[in-house]
Scaffold this motif. Structure first.
Motif, PDB file in Angstrom:
ATOM      1  N   THR A 160       0.718  -1.134  -0.468  1.00  0.00           N
ATOM      2  CA  THR A 160       0.251   0.306   0.007  1.00  0.00           C
ATOM      3  C   THR A 160       0.871   1.422   0.244  1.00  0.00           C
ATOM      4  N   GLU A 165       2.703   4.227  -8.336  1.00  0.00           N
ATOM      5  CA  GLU A 165       1.665   4.822  -8.143  1.00  0.00           C
ATOM      6  C   GLU A 165       0.794   4.050  -8.286  1.00  0.00           C
ATOM      7  N   MET A 169      -2.135   1.246  -5.511  1.00  0.00           N
ATOM      8  CA  MET A 169      -3.987   2.258  -5.628  1.00  0.00           C
ATOM      9  C   MET A 169      -3.824   0.531  -5.905  1.00  0.00           C
ATOM     10  N   GLU A 170      -4.028  -0.157  -6.892  1.00  0.00           N
ATOM     11  CA  GLU A 170      -4.125  -1.422  -6.284  1.00  0.00           C
ATOM     12  C   GLU A 170      -4.084  -2.751  -5.297  1.00  0.00           C
ATOM     13  N   GLN A 172      -4.056  -0.722  -2.195  1.00  0.00           N
ATOM     14  CA  GLN A 172      -4.857  -0.442  -1.002  1.00  0.00           C
ATOM     15  C   GLN A 172      -6.733  -0.311  -1.505  1.00  0.00           C
ATOM     16  N   THR A 173      -7.001  -0.712  -2.265  1.00  0.00           N
ATOM     17  CA  THR A 173      -8.199  -1.096  -3.603  1.00  0.00           C
ATOM     18  C   THR A 173      -8.649  -2.239  -2.475  1.00  0.00           C
ATOM     19  N   LEU A 194      -2.084  10.410  -1.870  1.00  0.00           N
ATOM     20  CA  LEU A 194      -3.386   9.390  -2.830  1.00  0.00           C
ATOM     21  C   LEU A 194      -4.072  10.490  -3.685  1.00  0.00           C
ATOM     22  N   TRP A 197      -8.211  10.352  -7.928  1.00  0.00           N
ATOM     23  CA  TRP A 197      -8.473   9.091  -8.591  1.00  0.00           C
ATOM     24  C   TRP A 197      -9.263   8.373  -7.376  1.00  0.00           C
ATOM     25  N   GLN A 198      -8.089   8.381  -7.072  1.00  0.00           N
ATOM     26  CA  GLN A 198      -7.978   6.785  -5.804  1.00  0.00           C
ATOM     27  C   GLN A 198      -9.182   7.458  -4.846  1.00  0.00           C
ATOM     28  N   GLN A 199      -8.700   9.131  -4.312  1.00  0.00           N
ATOM     29  CA  GLN A 199      -9.338   9.042  -2.983  1.00  0.00           C
ATOM     30  C   GLN A 199     -11.489   8.489  -3.509  1.00  0.00           C
ATOM     31  N   LYS A 201     -11.729   6.006  -6.120  1.00  0.00           N
ATOM     32  CA  LYS A 201     -11.999   4.651  -6.266  1.00  0.00           C
ATOM     33  C   LYS A 201     -12.374   4.626  -4.592  1.00  0.00           C
TER      34      LYS A 201
END
Length: 366
Positions: A160, A165, A169-170, A172-173, A194, A197-199, A201
């Protein structure tokens, strides 16, 4: 001059050197063509092989996922023979991933069980840990969390805060997908930003998870994070879940040194607003840049009352013409006899309030 050029060319480009250069160039071109040919040949063979096995595999997989138990299923030896081929294994993984996204309940459990029985989890773990390239690692992570492999949480958690990046991101998801809100503990340790886009998601992923714990003790800690994007995300959480009791911590973010944090703080305060919010927002107006000032006044169109009228009237003398206009709109919409006050100001000060009054009149009508 011409003779000098001919002499220089004959000296540095004699026939032997020229022939050698041509041979080297021809060899280089040959290597390039051979490489392209081999690549296309490999892709064609892979496509032919995948097309040949896809019908059988689709049929077998469809049969398996609809059974009540895998104990009732006997796979042909040909299936296991195919599984010795890397292309076939990846094809089966991709098919199972697609099915898992579309099926739940018994069918979903059968898909997961088949994934484990065929040893495909090892393929996904290998991608995640030893994949060449971020896209391979990210694909491995996605396969594992889609298949609900919660035992891989510790290994995924370490990623994480990956330097890449897309991998982080993957990861964290995946953490949120597998453990819900408790998975947000990675906010305590990440040092990379973060992205917006990640926020988005993560917020969407959290909507699929019921809240089973109190967020009160966690969000204030994140609001004090040294990572400003973590602070912004914590403010969005307070906004999304209407955490009114965090108002004081949100207000503290309005003096944050980073403008984007202050902007989100303003948005969150507006969303969890109570009767004190308008005066608080106006108290910070003179300290902000134009964008945040404009946002405050736009928000006050729905929050302000006569209590804010004295301050709003002062803004009619503000040097920025757009701020004057926005303040006039708030006065007209929210204050007693507000439109009449703007009209009187237009009579005594036609420039610029003549045009402001006309504009405000149109806004109030709509």
């Amino acid at each position: 001059m011409e003779s000098t050029i001919k002499y220089a060319l004959s000296r540095f480009l004699n026939p032997e050197q020229l022939m050698f250069a041509v041979q080297v160039l021809a060899l280089f071109i040959l290597l390039v063509v051979a490489t392209i040919y081999l690549y296309l040949f490999y892709r064609k063979q892979a496509f032919i092989y995948t097309s040949r096995i896809s019908k059988n595999l689709e049929k077998w997989i469809s049969t398996i996922v609809m059974e009540e138990s895998l104990d009732n299923v006997v796979l042909p030896k040909r299936f296991y023979h195919m599984m010795t081929n890397a292309l076939a294994r990846q094809y089966v993984i991709d098919e199972l991933i697609g099915c898992k996204k579309n099926f739940s309940g018994l069918a979903g459990e059968n898909i997961k069980e088949l994934y484990l029985e065929l040893g495909l989890k090892a393929e996904s773990v290998k991608k995640m840990k030893h994949g060449n390239g971020w896209h391979i690692k990210a694909k491995g992570i996605q396969e594992l969390y889609t298949m609900g492999q919660t035992d891989m949480l510790p290994a995924i958690y370490k990623l994480t805060n990956s330097s890449n990046e897309f991998v982080r991101m993957e990861a964290q998801t995946a953490i949120i997908h597998l453990s819900g809100f408790p998975g947000l503990r990675f906010l305590d340790v990440i040092s990379y930003p973060l992205t917006e886009w990640q926020q988005l998601k993560l917020l969407e992923q959290l909507k699929l998870t019921p809240i089973k714990e109190d967020l009160t003790g966690k969000i204030p800690h994140w609001l004090a994070s040294k990572n400003d994007t973590v602070v912004i995300f914590a403010l969005k959480l307070a906004d999304e879940y209407q955490l009114y009791h965090l108002k004081s911590q949100v207000i503290a973010c309005l003096v944050h040194p980073i403008a984007s944090v202050r902007s989100q703080g303003l948005k969150t305060l507006v969303r969890i607003a109570d009767e004190s919010a308008p005066s608080i927002l106006l108290g910070y107006l003179n300290k902000e840049d134009y964008m945040n000032q404009a946002y405050i006044l736009d928000a006050l169109q729905y929050l302000a009352t006569d209590r804010e009228k004295p301050f709003l009237l002062q803004l009619l003398d503000y040097p920025n013409e757009k701020i004057k206009l926005k303040a006039a709109i708030v006065i007209a919409k929210c204050c007693t006899d507000g439109l009449e006050m703007i009209k009187q100001r237009a009579l005594t000060q036609p420039v610029p309030f003549g045009e402001i009054f006309l504009h405000v009149t149109e806004v109030v009508k709509t």
